[in-house]
Design a protein around this motif. Structure first.
Motif, PDB file in Angstrom:
ATOM      1  N   UNK A 195       0.821  -1.199   0.000  1.00  0.00           N
ATOM      2  CA  UNK A 195       0.000   0.000   0.000  1.00  0.00           C
ATOM      3  C   UNK A 195       0.863   1.260   0.000  1.00  0.00           C
ATOM      4  N   UNK A 196       1.983   1.234   0.717  1.00  0.00           N
ATOM      5  CA  UNK A 196       2.845   2.408   0.706  1.00  0.00           C
ATOM      6  C   UNK A 196       3.458   2.632  -0.665  1.00  0.00           C
ATOM      7  N   UNK A 197       3.882   1.575  -1.344  1.00  0.00           N
ATOM      8  CA  UNK A 197       4.455   1.728  -2.679  1.00  0.00           C
ATOM      9  C   UNK A 197       3.422   2.290  -3.647  1.00  0.00           C
ATOM     10  N   UNK A 198       2.186   1.834  -3.540  1.00  0.00           N
ATOM     11  CA  UNK A 198       1.142   2.372  -4.401  1.00  0.00           C
ATOM     12  C   UNK A 198       0.895   3.843  -4.130  1.00  0.00           C
ATOM     13  N   UNK A 199       0.876   4.227  -2.860  1.00  0.00           N
ATOM     14  CA  UNK A 199       0.676   5.617  -2.495  1.00  0.00           C
ATOM     15  C   UNK A 199       1.834   6.479  -3.004  1.00  0.00           C
ATOM     16  N   UNK A 200       3.059   5.980  -2.862  1.00  0.00           N
ATOM     17  CA  UNK A 200       4.234   6.749  -3.293  1.00  0.00           C
ATOM     18  C   UNK A 200       4.225   6.954  -4.804  1.00  0.00           C
ATOM     19  N   UNK A 244       6.329  15.010  -6.863  1.00  0.00           N
ATOM     20  CA  UNK A 244       7.765  14.931  -6.617  1.00  0.00           C
ATOM     21  C   UNK A 244       8.123  13.757  -5.731  1.00  0.00           C
ATOM     22  N   UNK A 245       9.423  13.552  -5.470  1.00  0.00           N
ATOM     23  CA  UNK A 245       9.864  12.414  -4.664  1.00  0.00           C
ATOM     24  C   UNK A 245       9.283  12.476  -3.251  1.00  0.00           C
ATOM     25  N   UNK A 246       9.020  11.300  -2.683  1.00  0.00           N
ATOM     26  CA  UNK A 246       8.391  11.199  -1.368  1.00  0.00           C
ATOM     27  C   UNK A 246       9.442  10.734  -0.366  1.00  0.00           C
ATOM     28  N   UNK A 247       9.571  11.469   0.746  1.00  0.00           N
ATOM     29  CA  UNK A 247      10.546  11.123   1.779  1.00  0.00           C
ATOM     30  C   UNK A 247       9.819  10.972   3.112  1.00  0.00           C
ATOM     31  N   UNK A 274      15.381   1.947  14.951  1.00  0.00           N
ATOM     32  CA  UNK A 274      15.682   0.571  15.294  1.00  0.00           C
ATOM     33  C   UNK A 274      15.371  -0.461  14.242  1.00  0.00           C
ATOM     34  N   UNK A 275      14.716  -0.063  13.136  1.00  0.00           N
ATOM     35  CA  UNK A 275      14.398  -1.060  12.116  1.00  0.00           C
ATOM     36  C   UNK A 275      15.685  -1.468  11.392  1.00  0.00           C
ATOM     37  N   UNK A 276      15.785  -2.763  11.072  1.00  0.00           N
ATOM     38  CA  UNK A 276      16.983  -3.275  10.419  1.00  0.00           C
ATOM     39  C   UNK A 276      17.029  -2.900   8.949  1.00  0.00           C
ATOM     40  N   UNK A 277      15.858  -2.863   8.306  1.00  0.00           N
ATOM     41  CA  UNK A 277      15.768  -2.486   6.897  1.00  0.00           C
ATOM     42  C   UNK A 277      14.576  -1.551   6.712  1.00  0.00           C
ATOM     43  N   UNK A 278      14.697  -0.520   5.870  1.00  0.00           N
ATOM     44  CA  UNK A 278      13.553   0.342   5.606  1.00  0.00           C
ATOM     45  C   UNK A 278      12.497  -0.397   4.792  1.00  0.00           C
ATOM     46  N   UNK A 279      11.260   0.006   4.946  1.00  0.00           N
ATOM     47  CA  UNK A 279      10.192  -0.575   4.146  1.00  0.00           C
ATOM     48  C   UNK A 279      10.242   0.011   2.739  1.00  0.00           C
ATOM     49  N   UNK A 280       9.795  -0.737   1.727  1.00  0.00           N
ATOM     50  CA  UNK A 280       9.776  -0.185   0.368  1.00  0.00           C
ATOM     51  C   UNK A 280       8.710   0.890   0.243  1.00  0.00           C
ATOM     52  N   UNK A 281       9.013   1.896  -0.544  1.00  0.00           N
ATOM     53  CA  UNK A 281       8.072   2.995  -0.732  1.00  0.00           C
ATOM     54  C   UNK A 281       8.798   4.319  -0.704  1.00  0.00           C
ATOM     55  N   UNK A 282       8.512   5.141   0.297  1.00  0.00           N
ATOM     56  CA  UNK A 282       9.151   6.447   0.411  1.00  0.00           C
ATOM     57  C   UNK A 282      10.632   6.294   0.738  1.00  0.00           C
ATOM     58  N   UNK A 283      11.456   7.228   0.250  1.00  0.00           N
ATOM     59  CA  UNK A 283      12.857   7.280   0.643  1.00  0.00           C
ATOM     60  C   UNK A 283      12.936   7.599   2.136  1.00  0.00           C
ATOM     61  N   UNK A 284      13.798   6.896   2.854  1.00  0.00           N
ATOM     62  CA  UNK A 284      13.864   7.049   4.299  1.00  0.00           C
ATOM     63  C   UNK A 284      15.080   7.858   4.743  1.00  0.00           C
ATOM     64  N   UNK A 285      14.911   8.599   5.841  1.00  0.00           N
ATOM     65  CA  UNK A 285      16.028   9.174   6.567  1.00  0.00           C
ATOM     66  C   UNK A 285      15.780   8.911   8.046  1.00  0.00           C
TER      67      UNK A 285
END
Length: 306
Positions: A75-80, A88-91, A97-108
């Motif tokens: 659902x996040x990938x579809x929204x992005x 424009x790009x979504x951040x 503490x998460x080991x890997x970011x979820x797919x979708x928005x670029x993370x910081x």
């Protein structure tokens, strides 16, 4: 038996594909270097991440989309994808503490004890802020800060929860703005007034089964910060196939919101995020300057005579 086994293989493959994309998700090392009015800031309570990580309904309307969209698209990938091609790009802030970011928005990622100044800076510099309502102190602080720093057109609330969770948010907003106003006044800053959020809209046909996973509706604001709640109502549209339902809901209920917001937002999405047809349409529309020069872009209503 073969059908059941094949379905199991597809399910496992989709899960592995979704997990694999977490390894290729983009991480932004220095969010302060994002150009002003060039990005969409996505804010949400971290507990919403598990909802957004679920696989959404695949669509077969477009062969090209079916071939290029992962079977395990979340659902996040579809929204992005929806936001990126218009705005424009979504951040987004990554969950601590998460080991890997979820797919979708670029993370910081931000420190737990000093995240508010960075988020405040990004809210003020974003082209658009998309916020999922929540009742946590952090989520309510983000809403008060967005209302203080942004123009009404620059804020959209994406509602994924049911009526009960939305009512909790609705009840928590007034006190959150009162508490924040006291803090801001002590700092010599002008607080924002709490929007009067409307009730959760009923279905067009309350007798029908309107249950639908994913996005339940969008709240947008007019020029006076009056919120309007547009629900994704499957009982208000008719389609021949289940796969065509998301397209019809988007076209009839959500697209008018995005078109209005796109016309009124500051800045412009980078051409590399626009679809080919949308980019060609923008190139065809040229506005003559009084001095004889040519300015690219979509004409405003006062320039087009509408």
């Amino acid at each position: 038996m073969m059908i059941v086994a094949g379905a199991g293989v597809v399910a496992v493959g989709a899960r592995m594909s979704r997990y694999g994309r977490r390894h290729t998700a983009r991480i932004i090392e220095r969010p302060a270097q994002l150009a002003d009015e060039s990005f969409v800031l996505f804010l949400r309570p971290f507990e919403e991440d598990q909802k957004l990580y679920k696989v959404r309904l695949a669509s077969s309307r477009s062969l090209r989309a079916s071939m290029t969209t992962p079977v395990s698209s979340t659902y996040e990938e579809g929204m992005v994808r929806l936001l990126r091609r218009r705005f424009g790009p979504v951040v987004a802030v990554g969950q601590p503490g998460e080991k890997l970011p979820l797919p979708g928005a670029d993370r910081f990622y931000l420190p737990l004890d000093d995240w508010q100044p960075v988020v405040s800076d990004l809210i003020g510099r974003a082209r658009l802020v998309v916020l999922i309502p929540g009742t946590s102190p952090g989520a309510l602080w983000e809403l008060t800060e967005a209302a203080r720093l942004l123009k009404p057109v620059q804020l959209l609330l994406f509602v994924y929860g049911d009526e009960t969770s939305y009512r909790r948010f609705q009840d928590a907003v007034p006190q959150a703005f009162v508490d924040r106003a006291e803090q801001l006044r002590s700092e010599g800053k002008v607080p924002a007034t709490a929007p009067d959020f409307p009730d959760y809209p009923p279905l067009h046909d309350p007798t029908a089964d309107g249950t639908m996973l994913g996005l339940q509706g969008i709240i947008h604001f007019d020029s006076t910060w009056t919120p309007r709640f547009v629900r994704c109502d499957r009982t208000a549209v008719k389609t021949l196939t289940w796969a065509g339902l998301p397209h019809k809901i988007y076209r009839k209920q959500l697209k008018p919101i995005f078109e209005r917001v796109e016309q009124e937002l500051p800045g412009e999405a980078s051409s590399r995020f626009l679809g080919r047809r949308r980019l060609e349409a923008r190139r065809r529309v040229r506005v003559r300057r009084p001095g004889g020069g040519i300015e690219g872009g979509v004409p405003r209503s006062d320039e087009s005579g509408n």
